[in-house]
Design a protein around this motif. Structure first.
Motif, PDB file in Angstrom:
ATOM      1  N   THR A 178       0.817  -1.216   0.000  1.00 11.10           N
ATOM      2  CA  THR A 178       0.000   0.000   0.000  1.00 11.10           C
ATOM      3  C   THR A 178       0.854   1.272   0.000  1.00 11.10           C
ATOM      4  O   THR A 178       0.312   2.372  -0.127  1.00 11.10           O
ATOM      5  CB  THR A 178      -0.954   0.016   1.213  1.00 11.10           C
ATOM      6  OG1 THR A 178      -0.196  -0.134   2.417  1.00 11.10           O
ATOM      7  CG2 THR A 178      -1.977  -1.097   1.109  1.00 11.10           C
TER       8      THR A 178
ATOM      9  N   LYS B 173      -2.541   4.238  -5.067  1.00 15.71           N
ATOM     10  CA  LYS B 173      -3.685   5.145  -5.089  1.00 15.71           C
ATOM     11  C   LYS B 173      -4.146   5.493  -6.500  1.00 15.71           C
ATOM     12  O   LYS B 173      -5.298   5.885  -6.697  1.00 15.71           O
ATOM     13  CB  LYS B 173      -3.354   6.427  -4.326  1.00 15.71           C
ATOM     14  CG  LYS B 173      -3.214   6.224  -2.823  1.00 15.71           C
ATOM     15  CD  LYS B 173      -2.927   7.532  -2.113  1.00 15.71           C
ATOM     16  CE  LYS B 173      -2.789   7.329  -0.609  1.00 15.71           C
ATOM     17  NZ  LYS B 173      -2.478   8.587   0.092  1.00 15.71           N
TER      18      LYS B 173
ATOM     19  N   ILE C 141     -12.318   3.003  -3.986  1.00 14.26           N
ATOM     20  CA  ILE C 141     -11.375   1.913  -3.807  1.00 14.26           C
ATOM     21  C   ILE C 141     -12.158   0.600  -3.855  1.00 14.26           C
ATOM     22  O   ILE C 141     -13.255   0.503  -3.296  1.00 14.26           O
ATOM     23  CB  ILE C 141     -10.595   2.027  -2.479  1.00 14.26           C
ATOM     24  CG1 ILE C 141      -9.582   0.878  -2.342  1.00 14.26           C
ATOM     25  CG2 ILE C 141     -11.530   2.072  -1.283  1.00 14.26           C
ATOM     26  CD1 ILE C 141      -8.643   1.013  -1.143  1.00 14.26           C
TER      27      ILE C 141
ATOM     28  N   ASN D 145      -9.815   4.563   2.774  1.00 11.98           N
ATOM     29  CA  ASN D 145     -10.472   5.694   2.119  1.00 11.98           C
ATOM     30  C   ASN D 145     -11.775   6.112   2.811  1.00 11.98           C
ATOM     31  O   ASN D 145     -12.745   5.368   2.830  1.00 11.98           O
ATOM     32  CB  ASN D 145     -10.773   5.358   0.667  1.00 11.98           C
ATOM     33  CG  ASN D 145      -9.518   5.079  -0.140  1.00 11.98           C
ATOM     34  OD1 ASN D 145      -8.553   4.521   0.383  1.00 11.98           O
ATOM     35  ND2 ASN D 145      -9.519   5.447  -1.409  1.00 11.98           N
TER      36      ASN D 145
END
Length: 496
Positions: free
Chosen positions: A141, A147, A245, A322
């Protein structure tokens, strides 16, 4: 007979008086906790569901703010929130159940269950390494593409891992600890491999159905979920809907769950029983390792906790994804449990949910009320909007010198970094650079601020300065994969 009746009546009166005093005492605590949480909500530092239990009994269950601001729908105790990395506790529990059944050993190598994985690396990493964040694997991540690309993927979890996971070890497994979502994602794939069932189905059969968690699951982007909170981000000027997401693909067993305050209380209650694990394996589940990390919980022992004279154990973890933040903390000695579920990503604003839990503990253990203060960066942003970045920084320096105690400086470095990125997103690179220059002056040993400054210079096409800052980042944090990739990009740009 009259004497006996009199004595019984007297005992009942004393009992009633004591119970009344206890209720008053609890009401006093509840009022103070509520006041604290109201203040956090007032300062945009918490929005969502709160639950506080003491001696296993719920003493506060209340909601602050809206689950959906567009439709003006209030949050409730059965509102479903993303809980992010709290998912790791459940993944760890499934692994321990399989271990209890003799289907897996904690010292097994992961290559035994993931034949597609690089065997030379998989033969060095054990299940225990994944559980305790000591595998040495890079945290996916943190990848630059996470992202912008990875969150949108709609692959199977195995295909996602095959496509994106890197196996270049940052350190020899078992020698260090580095928080790693990659490890818990792989644990989910191992659970699927052993059981022959999807991870979410295993969760439901082995945990949710067993203890009655009817409002908990793994978010599927195509599924309509009732009573589901909308996620928001706070961007200085107010709230905005969070970015998309795919929770099922992008975070999976590392953080893909949603739950409610009521369901999380059922989870806590179950951990005091043997319904999920026997005593022997429960002890292993709660045993801290490197960095005080057990299997999805940070565990710390405290003597004379908050001056109470009590020696206690705090088991806690945060979750952030998110639009949402979540924090849970339990103290088994006093059967205390605190759940804060937030749908405005408040945990990113200076770690405010941890601070709120600390303040709640202060009330529970020494009847002390610490009210939160507004984050200083909000005031500074108002000044910048009214005048300039330079004036805002001067104002900030004045606050630090003369009004420090009136404002909240928690997460100050992160807030400065966020403000720089806000300006960067508005193509105001001069403003972004001035903010991050100030951040560097305040935090000269932080790899993150140099990383941000490197990115700003890269966008400005000042490659020598960008390179210098990325080298400084790696000097402070040799495991920063983003800096390594950016230096390769800079090399290509200079070589053109």
């Amino acid at each position: 007979m009259k004497l006996i009746l009199f004595v019984c009546s007297l005992l009942l009166s004393i009992s009633g008086f004591c119970q009344q005093n206890i209720r008053k005492s609890e009401q006093g605590k509840v009022g103070k906790i509520n006041l604290i949480l109201e203040k956090y909500h007032q300062f945009d530092l918490f929005n969502g569901s709160a639950l506080v239990a003491q001696n296993s009994k719920i003493i506060l269950k209340k909601n602050y703010g809206k689950a959906d601001m567009s439709w003006n729908i209030a949050a409730a105790s059965d509102t479903k929130f993303r809980i992010g990395s709290i998912t790791k506790q459940f993944t760890g529990m499934l692994i321990m159940q399989l271990k209890q059944e003799g289907k897996i050993n904690l010292d097994d190598k992961i290559s035994q269950y993931l034949p597609w994985y690089n065997k030379s690396v998989g033969d060095r990493i054990t299940i225990q390494h994944l559980l305790t964040h000591t595998s040495g694997l890079p945290n996916y991540t943190d990848f630059p593409d996470f992202k912008t690309k990875m969150v949108f993927e709609n692959l199977s979890n195995k295909d996602f891992a095959v496509k994106y996971f890197k196996d270049n070890l940052g350190f020899e497994p078992g020698t260090k600890q580095n928080y790693c979502n990659t490890g818990y994602y792989l644990l989910g794939l191992i659970i699927e491999e052993i059981t022959g069932k999807p991870y979410e189905e295993v969760l439901k059969e082995r945990i949710f159905d067993v203890i009655g968690m009817k409002n908990t699951g793994i978010e599927n982007p195509k599924e309509i979920i009732s009573n589901y909170a909308q996620g928001y981000d706070f961007d200085y000027d107010g709230y905005q809907k969070t970015d998309y997401i795919n929770m099922k693909t992008a975070v999976f067993s590392a953080g893909g769950m949603y739950s409610t305050a009521n369901d999380m209380k059922k989870w806590d209650d179950a951990l005091y029983t043997n319904i999920l694990l026997n005593e022997e394996n429960k002890k292993i589940y709660f045993t801290p390792h490197t960095g005080n990390y057990a299997y999805g919980l940070n565990i710390e022992k405290h003597q004379n906790f908050l001056g109470s004279g009590k020696d206690i154990t705090v088991m806690a973890h945060s979750g952030g994804i998110n639009g949402f933040s979540c924090n849970i903390a339990r103290i088994p000695e006093d059967r205390i449990y605190v759940v804060l579920l937030d749908n405005t990503r408040a945990g990113k604003r200076g770690g405010q949910l941890e601070a709120a839990i600390d303040d709640i503990f202060g009330v529970l253990y020494n009847d002390k009320v610490n009210l939160p203060k507004p984050l200083v960066i909000y005031e500074v942003h108002k000044k910048i909007k009214a005048s300039s970045v330079e004036e805002g920084i001067l104002y900030l320096k004045d606050i630090k010198k003369n009004k420090f105690d009136s404002y909240n400086f928690n997460g100050f470095e992160n807030e400065l970094n966020k403000l720089a990125y806000k300006f960067l997103g508005e193509n105001k690179t001069d403003s972004a650079l001035k903010v991050i220059d100030y951040a560097v002056s305040e935090f000269p040993n932080s790899f993150n601020v140099y990383d941000t400054r490197g990115e700003i210079y890269y966008i400005r096409k000042d490659y020598p300065e960008s390179k210098k800052n990325y080298h400084k980042t790696l000097e402070l944090n040799p495991n920063n994969d983003n800096a390594k990739e950016m230096l390769l990009k800079i090399g290509k740009e200079i070589g053109k």
